[in-house]
Design a protein around this motif. Sequence first.
Motif, PDB file in Angstrom:
ATOM      1  N   GLY A   1      10.729  12.876   6.605  1.00 40.22           N
ATOM      2  CA  GLY A   1      10.704  11.724   7.611  1.00 40.22           C
ATOM      3  C   GLY A   1      10.617  10.390   7.194  1.00 40.22           C
ATOM      4  O   GLY A   1       9.898   9.307   7.691  1.00 40.22           O
ATOM      5  N   VAL A   2      11.315  10.072   5.962  1.00 36.26           N
ATOM      6  CA  VAL A   2      11.564   8.898   5.492  1.00 36.26           C
ATOM      7  C   VAL A   2      12.928   8.519   5.308  1.00 36.26           C
ATOM      8  O   VAL A   2      13.783   9.289   5.658  1.00 36.26           O
ATOM      9  CB  VAL A   2      10.910   8.871   4.230  1.00 36.26           C
ATOM     10  CG1 VAL A   2       9.304   8.847   4.087  1.00 36.26           C
ATOM     11  CG2 VAL A   2      11.515   9.820   3.157  1.00 36.26           C
ATOM     12  N   THR A   3      13.199   7.507   4.812  1.00 37.12           N
ATOM     13  CA  THR A   3      14.686   6.940   4.861  1.00 37.12           C
ATOM     14  C   THR A   3      15.509   7.595   3.529  1.00 37.12           C
ATOM     15  O   THR A   3      14.490   7.664   2.666  1.00 37.12           O
ATOM     16  CB  THR A   3      14.993   5.601   4.919  1.00 37.12           C
ATOM     17  OG1 THR A   3      14.208   4.830   3.660  1.00 37.12           O
ATOM     18  CG2 THR A   3      14.502   4.837   6.048  1.00 37.12           C
ATOM     19  N   VAL A   4      16.598   7.553   3.471  1.00 33.03           N
ATOM     20  CA  VAL A   4      17.238   7.839   2.270  1.00 33.03           C
ATOM     21  C   VAL A   4      17.083   7.047   1.094  1.00 33.03           C
ATOM     22  O   VAL A   4      16.834   7.325  -0.074  1.00 33.03           O
ATOM     23  CB  VAL A   4      18.934   8.169   2.497  1.00 33.03           C
ATOM     24  CG1 VAL A   4      19.646   8.398   1.102  1.00 33.03           C
ATOM     25  CG2 VAL A   4      19.079   9.080   3.462  1.00 33.03           C
ATOM     26  N   ALA A   5      16.823   5.850   1.410  1.00 29.77           N
ATOM     27  CA  ALA A   5      16.629   4.688   0.406  1.00 29.77           C
ATOM     28  C   ALA A   5      15.048   4.993  -0.159  1.00 29.77           C
ATOM     29  O   ALA A   5      15.035   4.734  -1.608  1.00 29.77           O
ATOM     30  CB  ALA A   5      16.582   3.410   1.080  1.00 29.77           C
TER      31      ALA A   5
END
Length: 144
Positions: A130-134
């Motif tokens: 549930g986090v961004t790819v960055a």
Amino acid sequence: MVDKSWGVSSSPTFRVRSNASPDDRAAERAKARAARADATTQRLEARAASRDAETATREQARIDRRAEEEQRAAADPHAAAASRHRSSGRKDVVREQRDTRAYTTLVDADRIRELARRGASLTGLAGAFGVTVADVQAILDATR
């Protein structure tokens, strides 16, 4: 002298005297053997026929039971799944999707690194945690 009341068996173990010749007695014994063999054969055939009839009855009952289960399953799949016989003993209904919107996933950097080492993609890790790819890329870059 022995009396019958002393427990002597009713079937004599001695030969009953007759005026029949040895050939006649041999013929009578052969006829008695043949009668016993015929009775045994008839009994075996009757038992085999009975077993075949019972097998056919059981098979027809199984076919009828399956057809009834299919009709019930077509009408209500949840009830059919709940009543299905399972060897594990599980008696639940059809599996329902859980509402996981309120669940939170702990972002464990070590776990992300381990999964990436095993070949998980950046987008897959980002979706799973549930986090961004960055953010995933930043965690992976921090170890290098």
